[in-house]
Design an enzyme around this catalytic site. Sequence first.
Site, PDB file in Angstrom:
ATOM      1  N   LYS A   1     -19.382  15.802  15.012  1.00 41.05           N
ATOM      2  CA  LYS A   1     -20.178  14.625  14.658  1.00 41.05           C
ATOM      3  C   LYS A   1     -19.626  14.157  13.311  1.00 41.05           C
ATOM      4  CE  LYS A   1     -23.005  12.895  12.379  1.00 41.05           C
ATOM      5  NZ  LYS A   1     -22.797  11.719  11.465  1.00 41.05           N
TER       6      LYS A   1
ATOM      7  N   GLU B   1     -19.840  23.478   3.080  1.00 41.52           N
ATOM      8  CA  GLU B   1     -18.978  23.028   1.988  1.00 41.52           C
ATOM      9  C   GLU B   1     -19.730  21.899   1.303  1.00 41.52           C
ATOM     10  OE1 GLU B   1     -16.234  24.296   0.951  1.00 41.52           O
ATOM     11  OE2 GLU B   1     -15.801  25.643   2.627  1.00 41.52           O
TER      12      GLU B   1
HETATM   13  P1  NAP Z   1     -24.401  13.526   3.849  1.00 44.60           P
HETATM   14  O1  NAP Z   1     -25.556  12.703   4.264  1.00 44.60           O
HETATM   15  O2  NAP Z   1     -24.628  14.957   3.503  1.00 44.60           O
HETATM   16  O3  NAP Z   1     -23.320  13.403   5.028  1.00 44.60           O
HETATM   17  C1  NAP Z   1     -22.473  14.415   5.528  1.00 44.60           C
HETATM   18  C2  NAP Z   1     -22.546  14.484   7.051  1.00 44.60           C
HETATM   19  O4  NAP Z   1     -23.826  15.002   7.449  1.00 44.60           O
HETATM   20  C3  NAP Z   1     -22.426  13.132   7.747  1.00 44.60           C
HETATM   21  O5  NAP Z   1     -21.771  13.287   8.974  1.00 44.60           O
HETATM   22  C4  NAP Z   1     -23.884  12.774   7.945  1.00 44.60           C
HETATM   23  O6  NAP Z   1     -24.101  11.778   8.906  1.00 44.60           O
HETATM   24  C5  NAP Z   1     -24.471  14.092   8.347  1.00 44.60           C
HETATM   25  N1  NAP Z   1     -25.925  14.213   8.198  1.00 44.60           N
HETATM   26  C6  NAP Z   1     -26.755  13.486   7.404  1.00 44.60           C
HETATM   27  N2  NAP Z   1     -28.036  13.892   7.561  1.00 44.60           N
HETATM   28  C7  NAP Z   1     -28.015  14.899   8.470  1.00 44.60           C
HETATM   29  C8  NAP Z   1     -29.020  15.725   9.065  1.00 44.60           C
HETATM   30  N3  NAP Z   1     -30.312  15.613   8.742  1.00 44.60           N
HETATM   31  N4  NAP Z   1     -28.652  16.656   9.979  1.00 44.60           N
HETATM   32  C9  NAP Z   1     -27.358  16.795  10.314  1.00 44.60           C
HETATM   33  N5  NAP Z   1     -26.360  16.041   9.802  1.00 44.60           N
HETATM   34  C10 NAP Z   1     -26.684  15.110   8.878  1.00 44.60           C
HETATM   35  O7  NAP Z   1     -23.665  12.859   2.631  1.00 44.60           O
HETATM   36  P2  NAP Z   1     -23.690  11.302   2.248  1.00 44.60           P
HETATM   37  O8  NAP Z   1     -25.083  10.782   2.298  1.00 44.60           O
HETATM   38  O9  NAP Z   1     -22.722  10.616   3.085  1.00 44.60           O
HETATM   39  O10 NAP Z   1     -23.215  11.364   0.726  1.00 44.60           O
HETATM   40  C11 NAP Z   1     -24.176  11.610  -0.297  1.00 44.60           C
HETATM   41  C12 NAP Z   1     -23.639  12.528  -1.372  1.00 44.60           C
HETATM   42  O11 NAP Z   1     -23.159  13.742  -0.792  1.00 44.60           O
HETATM   43  C13 NAP Z   1     -22.437  12.014  -2.135  1.00 44.60           C
HETATM   44  O12 NAP Z   1     -22.790  11.145  -3.155  1.00 44.60           O
HETATM   45  C14 NAP Z   1     -21.824  13.285  -2.633  1.00 44.60           C
HETATM   46  O13 NAP Z   1     -22.461  13.714  -3.804  1.00 44.60           O
HETATM   47  C15 NAP Z   1     -22.092  14.263  -1.533  1.00 44.60           C
HETATM   48  N6  NAP Z   1     -20.926  14.438  -0.634  1.00 44.60           N
HETATM   49  C16 NAP Z   1     -20.190  15.562  -0.743  1.00 44.60           C
HETATM   50  C17 NAP Z   1     -19.078  15.718   0.060  1.00 44.60           C
HETATM   51  C18 NAP Z   1     -18.236  16.950  -0.003  1.00 44.60           C
HETATM   52  O14 NAP Z   1     -17.085  16.912   0.405  1.00 44.60           O
HETATM   53  N7  NAP Z   1     -18.758  18.075  -0.449  1.00 44.60           N
HETATM   54  C19 NAP Z   1     -18.702  14.729   0.960  1.00 44.60           C
HETATM   55  C20 NAP Z   1     -19.489  13.577   1.065  1.00 44.60           C
HETATM   56  C21 NAP Z   1     -20.590  13.462   0.262  1.00 44.60           C
HETATM   57  P3  NAP Z   1     -24.156  10.227   8.392  1.00 44.60           P
HETATM   58  O15 NAP Z   1     -22.779   9.893   8.039  1.00 44.60           O
HETATM   59  O16 NAP Z   1     -24.673   9.483   9.552  1.00 44.60           O
HETATM   60  O17 NAP Z   1     -25.082  10.216   7.204  1.00 44.60           O
END
Ligand code: NAP
Length: 465
Positions: free
Chosen positions: A171, A246
């Site tokens: 996903k 991660e």
């Molecule tokens: P995120 O919501 O954690 O997204 C990561 C993945 O998880 C996406 O595929 C997302 O889908 C999915 N996801 C979201 N809610 C979920 C749930 N309840 N159950 C299962 N999967 C779920 O991150 P983001 O909102 O895109 O970014 C927010 C912050 O996260 C950033 O500002 C940054 O600080 C951090 N981040 C960290 C990394 C890293 O490499 N460690 C990468 C990205 C972001 P959707 O795309 O549909 O939301």
Amino acid sequence: MKAHDGMYIGGAWVPPAGDAGTIAVVNPADEEIIAHVPAGTAQDVDAAVRAARAALPGWAATAPAERAAAIAALRDVLAARSDEIAETVTAELGAPLALSRKVHVGMPIVVAGSYAELAATYSFEEKAGNSTILLEPVGVVGAITPWNYPLHQVVAKVAPALAAGCTVVLKPAEDTPLTAQLFAEAAHEAGLPAGVFNLVTGLGPVAGQALAEHEGVDLVSFTGSTAVGRKIGALAGGAVKRVALELGGKSANVILESADLAKAVGVGVANVMSNSGQTCSAWTRMLVHRDRYDEAVSLAAQAVAAYVPGERVGPLVNAKQQERVRGYIEQGVAEGARIVAGGPEVPLDKGYYVRPTVFADVTPGMTIAQEEIFGPVLSILRYEDEDDALRIANGTVYGLAGAVWAGDEAEAVAFARRMDTGQVDINGGRFNPLAPFGGYKQSGVGRELGEHGLAEYLQTKSLQF
Ligand code: NAP
Ligand code: MG
């Protein structure tokens, strides 16, 4: 841009089961909609998990050399289609094309190659006394990936899972599904058996959650925010399934007094500005001795001037991230940090750009010194002596990466040994695709890349003789 209107399940593109509508994919550089992909539901996830389960016994039983050949074929397709993939990453993430080619596509090709080799050479059997220990695939993997490195994040999970003999349901992030669709095409073209790799596009709280909860999934591998990681860890714990997380970082770039200051500051600024600061391992805190502090601040301000929005530095992935990062810059000012470059104003009329920003006079307790900003924002902190530097370096909830610079390598290594973090680059040491990558403390659970990354997808069985 070209997009599939179905899910890749069981070796074919199939229409979504429900009618949850579509997700618009936006080019963050000009805010134009470039494609739509289907928003998957729990039903699509269920179909994909069933396909992965059906394919598991066959794939798990293949000889490692056969899996190695399949991963090598996948790498070759990615390499052959690298121009198209780079253009797609640029279109949906906004990364400058040169960065997309070199890093977003170049790095995953190397990582895929490393797992083609590891699958062939890894020892899936060990001896201990009167036992033979079999290292067997964990089973069906649910992979949930973020948008910041759209192809790398996928390959860093799928390649070791395949090498181990696992099957996968992916996903991907809603912001970057087109690169994931290209990856599925590549898996198909490489001849992976039906059901070994499956793709469900959709929203995190819908498709992502259904995947993490599915009882047919044996291991959930998640990369993204700490908030979502916490939820997934709790879900997996409740179901007693394996989990790899991660998460975020707030890594320290520690410049010791004896270091080559100009080099350390230059590399440090480049590290933060690359990919518009959207890198979990970015060295977003620069720690400098008080006697060299002013010099470091002016070197950083000079270095960041080369990062012109729309040229060398791309936009953030979406409007929400743009607002989030601008909010952090405003908060830095409100808490008393001093802007020496950039600021909260939007630099261009169009696109989700922010100004590459450098803060001086940052103290360890400030929000911008503690929280992951995920944008092109560098905080420079002052330390009194090495113990003070260590306290500051270790003084966040995170521990993903970091750097130490010193005139003498042994001095840098001695400091690195005391850091609570998963990776440390010594005097600008290069990225190594075979080095385990992952977090101490709240930066995560488990490791990706190399042998350690492969071991995540294995479970052990002991036979006694
Ligand atoms: P995120 O919501 O954690 O997204 C990561 C993945 O998880 C996406 O595929 C997302 O889908 C999915 N996801 C979201 N809610 C979920 C749930 N309840 N159950 C299962 N999967 C779920 O991150 P983001 O909102 O895109 O970014 C927010 C912050 O996260 C950033 O500002 C940054 O600080 C951090 N981040 C960290 C990394 C890293 O490499 N460690 C990468 C990205 C972001 P959707 O795309 O549909 O939301
Ligand atoms: Mg999200």
